[in-house]
Design a protein around this motif. Structure first.
Motif, PDB file in Angstrom:
ATOM      1  N   ASP A   1       3.605  11.670  -8.197  1.00 58.39           N
ATOM      2  CA  ASP A   1       4.371  11.184  -9.351  1.00 58.39           C
ATOM      3  C   ASP A   1       5.764  10.710  -8.934  1.00 58.39           C
ATOM      4  N   GLU A   2       6.347  11.376  -7.926  1.00 61.21           N
ATOM      5  CA  GLU A   2       7.677  11.001  -7.440  1.00 61.21           C
ATOM      6  C   GLU A   2       7.616   9.718  -6.605  1.00 61.21           C
ATOM      7  N   VAL A   3       6.557   9.584  -5.801  1.00 63.70           N
ATOM      8  CA  VAL A   3       6.451   8.468  -4.856  1.00 63.70           C
ATOM      9  C   VAL A   3       5.966   7.189  -5.538  1.00 63.70           C
ATOM     10  N   SER A   4       5.088   7.321  -6.506  1.00 56.52           N
ATOM     11  CA  SER A   4       4.445   6.164  -7.134  1.00 56.52           C
ATOM     12  C   SER A   4       5.427   5.090  -7.631  1.00 56.52           C
TER      13      SER A   4
ATOM     14  N   LEU B   1      14.455   3.930   2.691  1.00 54.48           N
ATOM     15  CA  LEU B   1      15.439   5.003   2.907  1.00 54.48           C
ATOM     16  C   LEU B   1      15.140   6.207   2.023  1.00 54.48           C
ATOM     17  N   LYS B   2      14.761   5.952   0.779  1.00 53.25           N
ATOM     18  CA  LYS B   2      14.462   7.046  -0.158  1.00 53.25           C
ATOM     19  C   LYS B   2      13.230   7.825   0.309  1.00 53.25           C
ATOM     20  N   LEU B   3      12.175   7.115   0.711  1.00 53.78           N
ATOM     21  CA  LEU B   3      10.965   7.798   1.190  1.00 53.78           C
ATOM     22  C   LEU B   3      11.256   8.598   2.467  1.00 53.78           C
ATOM     23  N   THR B   4      12.064   8.022   3.343  1.00 51.40           N
ATOM     24  CA  THR B   4      12.431   8.704   4.585  1.00 51.40           C
ATOM     25  C   THR B   4      13.158  10.011   4.276  1.00 51.40           C
ATOM     26  N   GLN B   5      14.056   9.958   3.283  1.00 48.34           N
ATOM     27  CA  GLN B   5      14.792  11.159   2.892  1.00 48.34           C
ATOM     28  C   GLN B   5      13.853  12.193   2.259  1.00 48.34           C
TER      29      GLN B   5
ATOM     30  N   LEU C   1       4.106  16.011   4.251  1.00 46.58           N
ATOM     31  CA  LEU C   1       4.519  14.998   3.270  1.00 46.58           C
ATOM     32  C   LEU C   1       4.322  13.595   3.835  1.00 46.58           C
ATOM     33  N   TYR C   2       4.596  13.422   5.132  1.00 44.24           N
ATOM     34  CA  TYR C   2       4.386  12.127   5.777  1.00 44.24           C
ATOM     35  C   TYR C   2       2.918  11.727   5.697  1.00 44.24           C
ATOM     36  N   ASP C   3       2.037  12.681   5.983  1.00 44.03           N
ATOM     37  CA  ASP C   3       0.592  12.415   5.902  1.00 44.03           C
ATOM     38  C   ASP C   3       0.174  12.055   4.483  1.00 44.03           C
ATOM     39  N   MET C   4       0.803  12.722   3.492  1.00 44.07           N
ATOM     40  CA  MET C   4       0.488  12.410   2.092  1.00 44.07           C
ATOM     41  C   MET C   4       0.860  10.966   1.761  1.00 44.07           C
ATOM     42  N   VAL C   5       2.063  10.542   2.200  1.00 45.11           N
ATOM     43  CA  VAL C   5       2.508   9.170   1.924  1.00 45.11           C
ATOM     44  C   VAL C   5       1.556   8.168   2.576  1.00 45.11           C
ATOM     45  N   LEU C   6       1.154   8.452   3.821  1.00 42.85           N
ATOM     46  CA  LEU C   6       0.212   7.552   4.504  1.00 42.85           C
ATOM     47  C   LEU C   6      -1.105   7.472   3.739  1.00 42.85           C
ATOM     48  N   GLN C   7      -1.541   8.612   3.205  1.00 33.11           N
ATOM     49  CA  GLN C   7      -2.789   8.604   2.440  1.00 33.11           C
ATOM     50  C   GLN C   7      -2.643   7.793   1.158  1.00 33.11           C
ATOM     51  N   PHE C   8      -1.481   7.920   0.497  1.00 33.60           N
ATOM     52  CA  PHE C   8      -1.221   7.101  -0.695  1.00 33.60           C
ATOM     53  C   PHE C   8      -1.290   5.615  -0.331  1.00 33.60           C
ATOM     54  N   LEU C   9      -0.675   5.247   0.794  1.00 40.10           N
ATOM     55  CA  LEU C   9      -0.634   3.833   1.206  1.00 40.10           C
ATOM     56  C   LEU C   9      -2.038   3.319   1.526  1.00 40.10           C
ATOM     57  N   ARG C  10      -2.845   4.136   2.216  1.00 38.51           N
ATOM     58  CA  ARG C  10      -4.223   3.712   2.521  1.00 38.51           C
ATOM     59  C   ARG C  10      -5.016   3.519   1.234  1.00 38.51           C
ATOM     60  N   THR C  11      -4.880   4.467   0.317  1.00 40.20           N
ATOM     61  CA  THR C  11      -5.623   4.400  -0.954  1.00 40.20           C
ATOM     62  C   THR C  11      -5.238   3.160  -1.745  1.00 40.20           C
ATOM     63  N   LEU C  12      -3.934   2.894  -1.828  1.00 49.04           N
ATOM     64  CA  LEU C  12      -3.469   1.723  -2.582  1.00 49.04           C
ATOM     65  C   LEU C  12      -3.868   0.421  -1.897  1.00 49.04           C
ATOM     66  N   PHE C  13      -3.855   0.419  -0.573  1.00 47.02           N
ATOM     67  CA  PHE C  13      -4.283  -0.765   0.181  1.00 47.02           C
ATOM     68  C   PHE C  13      -5.761  -1.048  -0.093  1.00 47.02           C
TER      69      PHE C  13
ATOM     70  N   ARG D   1       3.897   0.943   5.684  1.00 42.87           N
ATOM     71  CA  ARG D   1       3.400   1.963   6.605  1.00 42.87           C
ATOM     72  C   ARG D   1       4.142   1.863   7.951  1.00 42.87           C
ATOM     73  N   ALA D   2       4.322   0.631   8.439  1.00 39.62           N
ATOM     74  CA  ALA D   2       5.026   0.410   9.711  1.00 39.62           C
ATOM     75  C   ALA D   2       6.529   0.676   9.566  1.00 39.62           C
ATOM     76  N   GLU D   3       7.116   0.207   8.460  1.00 35.48           N
ATOM     77  CA  GLU D   3       8.553   0.389   8.254  1.00 35.48           C
ATOM     78  C   GLU D   3       8.926   1.859   8.138  1.00 35.48           C
ATOM     79  N   LEU D   4       8.083   2.633   7.482  1.00 37.53           N
ATOM     80  CA  LEU D   4       8.357   4.062   7.297  1.00 37.53           C
ATOM     81  C   LEU D   4       8.352   4.790   8.640  1.00 37.53           C
ATOM     82  N   LEU D   5       7.357   4.498   9.459  1.00 38.25           N
ATOM     83  CA  LEU D   5       7.277   5.125  10.786  1.00 38.25           C
ATOM     84  C   LEU D   5       8.501   4.758  11.626  1.00 38.25           C
TER      85      LEU D   5
END
Length: 583
Positions: free
Chosen positions: A158-161, A201-205, A213-225, A237-241
């Motif tokens: 809910d926070e990341v979406s 920057l916000k996601l990195t923070q 949490l990093y794995d969760m964000v990657l999973q969100f990105l894969r699902t949305l892709f 995905r690349a910018e976050l890493l």
């Protein structure tokens, strides 16, 4: 407001009310209440009357003492947390137990939040209480929220979406920018500059050093892709890493098996070219995928599907082909070219690989190398031959006319193969950058039918419209207008609103250069229907307003549109050995 005080054995307003209700001498009761609950410092009692003489209310005095003590306590909490005492977290937990009952009291809340922030593992009971209270959850530090999020994926989602939506909206807005310029286009910002974006920057923070949490964000990105096929999720995905890499978050970078590959590719994107040294490094990463670890190919393919990566790969491919041409060499004999095609193929197969969960590199069709690339080289030869011919003195010129047809294999693979189609589209940008009107008129009809309608994608149309500004003077001829609009851009605008928008963007920018009769026809053709979206209607309104203003104002003879300034000095390569500059 004073909830929690009785739990700590401290009197509150209710106690004073009860005392005054049951006493016979209210003044004595108040005096006793003040003595029992005031600052227990014997020497202070004799000093307080002096404050009374100066008209300083007791509340003001006590509040200033309270604020000072609270600030010192918060500083002490920070000092304990940053110290090396083995029992430092035990002391903080003890303080948390004593202070947490007062967490709802606004004046004490900052102290409680400071303690929570510095505890690497907050007791689960306290975390649940914070999570259940919206106000407490809102004000708690991100360090506390991370501990809540890692056990509550739905809440983290809910926070990341909203951030992910904001990111996609910004990327799509950039593709429809009203500023058409080859110098300032979608791919102009450097990787480092892009990573300074608000969302990254916000996601990195939010992630910090938390691998879960990093794995969760990657999973969100894969699902949305997978759900949307939107390649901007691959960019994120690349910018976050790389944002975590910039901050030297080794806890995450060391466990992401794509880290070194992405780091090397990021350097290539910065230069907009894959040189021989980095090509060998990238190949080493791909060849080093061991049996049983094939899942990493899914992440690597997503990294390569990033438009900024594929832009760099195709630019490098076109430049490589030019070098082969100058060396009279065949495409299949260039290992660097083969690697570029391999990475392009892996990136373009990202969605299929993640969807099917079959982690295997897609095989590049051999005929792309043996048939399509030779056909593309023959087209390049035609361009160079004609360019050189035009520069010869008149007595040395031949009656050579520019060819109008393309090789059959060229058209065939534009329609049937993703990698070939991508190269064909970038070849169109390459010749537009050279202001090669004849080559562009020859190629545009072939782009009407391409693999998966790639020629009508927003990224290509964004780049093409920007590159067409270099040929702005050619729009004064009916032949060129017809080739660009009737022969290509208008062929699908009625069924694709994004194409409609790009048509209007181009016309809005170049209307002063376009043949007046063509402008009139185009305005009628591009008039939005009732079903058109607001963006199309807004662009059309801007266009009509500009045309009306142009009619009223006196013509400016020989004055180029201001947005074209600075673009015309781009040099036209005249020999096969001239390297192509980045798009």
């Amino acid at each position: 407001m004073f909830a929690g005080l009785p739990e700590l054995g401290i009197s509150n307003g209710e106690d004073l009310k009860e005392t005054l209700t049951n006493c016979t001498e209210p003044l004595k009761a108040i005096d006793q209440f003040q003595t029992e609950n005031g600052i227990l410092l014997p020497t202070l009692q004799s000093a307080l009357p002096f404050l009374d003489l100066h008209g300083t209310p007791r509340l003001e005095f006590h509040q200033s003492v309270f604020d000072e003590l609270r600030d010192k306590l918060m500083e002490r909490v920070r000092t304990i947390a940053e110290g090396k005492d083995e029992d430092r977290y035990g002391k903080l937990k003890e303080l948390l137990e004593k202070s947490f009952p007062l967490v709802k009291m606004p004046s004490i809340q900052p102290v409680v939040m400071q303690v929570l922030k510095h505890l690497p593992k907050v007791p689960e009971k306290k975390l649940k209480l914070v999570m259940a209270d919206k106000e407490l959850y809102k004000v708690c530090a991100v360090e506390v929220k991370r501990q809540i999020w890692q056990e509550n994926q739905a809440l983290f989602g809910d926070e990341v979406s909203p951030l992910l939506k904001q990111y996609i909206v910004a990327k799509e807005a950039a593709l429809f920018s009203s500023d058409l310029s080859i110098l300032h286009n979608f791919f102009s910002p450097s990787p480092k500059a892009r990573r300074q974006g608000e969302v990254v920057l916000k996601l990195t923070q939010m992630i910090g050093k938390n691998v879960k949490l990093y794995d969760m964000v990657l999973q969100f990105l894969r699902t949305l892709f997978l759900r949307t096929r939107n390649v901007h999720y691959c960019t994120l995905r690349a910018e976050l890493l790389m944002s975590l890499h910039d901050l030297d978050i080794s806890e995450i970078c060391s466990v992401d098996s794509c880290h070194k590959f992405t780091w090397c590719l990021d350097a290539c994107i910065r230069e907009k070219f894959v040189d021989a040294k980095r090509a060998r490094e990238l190949q080493g990463f791909l060849d080093g995928v061991k049996k049983g670890q094939e899942e990493v190919l899914g992440d690597l393919s997503m990294i390569l599907c990033d438009p900024f990566a594929s832009n760099t790969l195709v630019l490098s491919t076109v430049r490589n082909l030019q070098e082969l041409l100058s060396q009279d060499a065949l495409p299949r004999d260039s290992p660097d070219l083969m690697l570029l095609l391999r990475m392009l193929s892996l990136g373009q197969g990202a969605w299929d690989m993640i969807d099917s969960q079959v982690f295997k590199e897609p095989r590049l069709e051999l005929e792309v190398v043996t048939r399509f690339l030779p056909a593309m080289l023959s087209v390049l030869v035609d361009d160079y031959t004609f360019t050189v011919e035009q520069k010869l003195p008149s007595e040395e010129k031949t009656s050579l006319s520019y060819p109008t047809a393309l090789p059959d294999n060229f058209n065939k693979y534009l329609q049937e193969n993703r990698v070939a189609c991508e190269m064909g589209l970038y070849y169109a940008l390459h010749i537009a950058k050279q202001r090669n009107k004849n080559a562009l008129q020859r190629l545009l009809p072939a782009l009407v039918e391409t693999y998966n309608d790639m020629a009508f994608g927003d990224i290509f149309l964004h780049l093409l419209t920007a590159h067409l500004t270099l040929l702005s003077d050619e729009f004064g001829t009916e032949e060129f207008c017809s080739a660009v609009f009737d022969g290509f851009l208008l062929t699908s605008f009625s069924s694709k609103e994004n194409v409609h928008r790009h048509n209007l963007r181009l016309l809005l920018h170049l209307h002063q250069k376009v043949l007046p009769s063509c402008v009139e026809t185009l305005v009628k053709t591009l008039e939005p229907s009732k079903q058109s979206n607001d963006q199309v209607k807004e662009l059309f309104t801007k266009l009509t307003e500009k045309l009306e203003a142009q009619k009223k104002s006196p013509p400016q003879p020989d004055e180029a549109p201001s947005l074209d300034l600075g673009l015309h000095p781009v040099k036209v390569p005249t020999t096969a050995s001239t390297p192509t500059t980045s798009i």
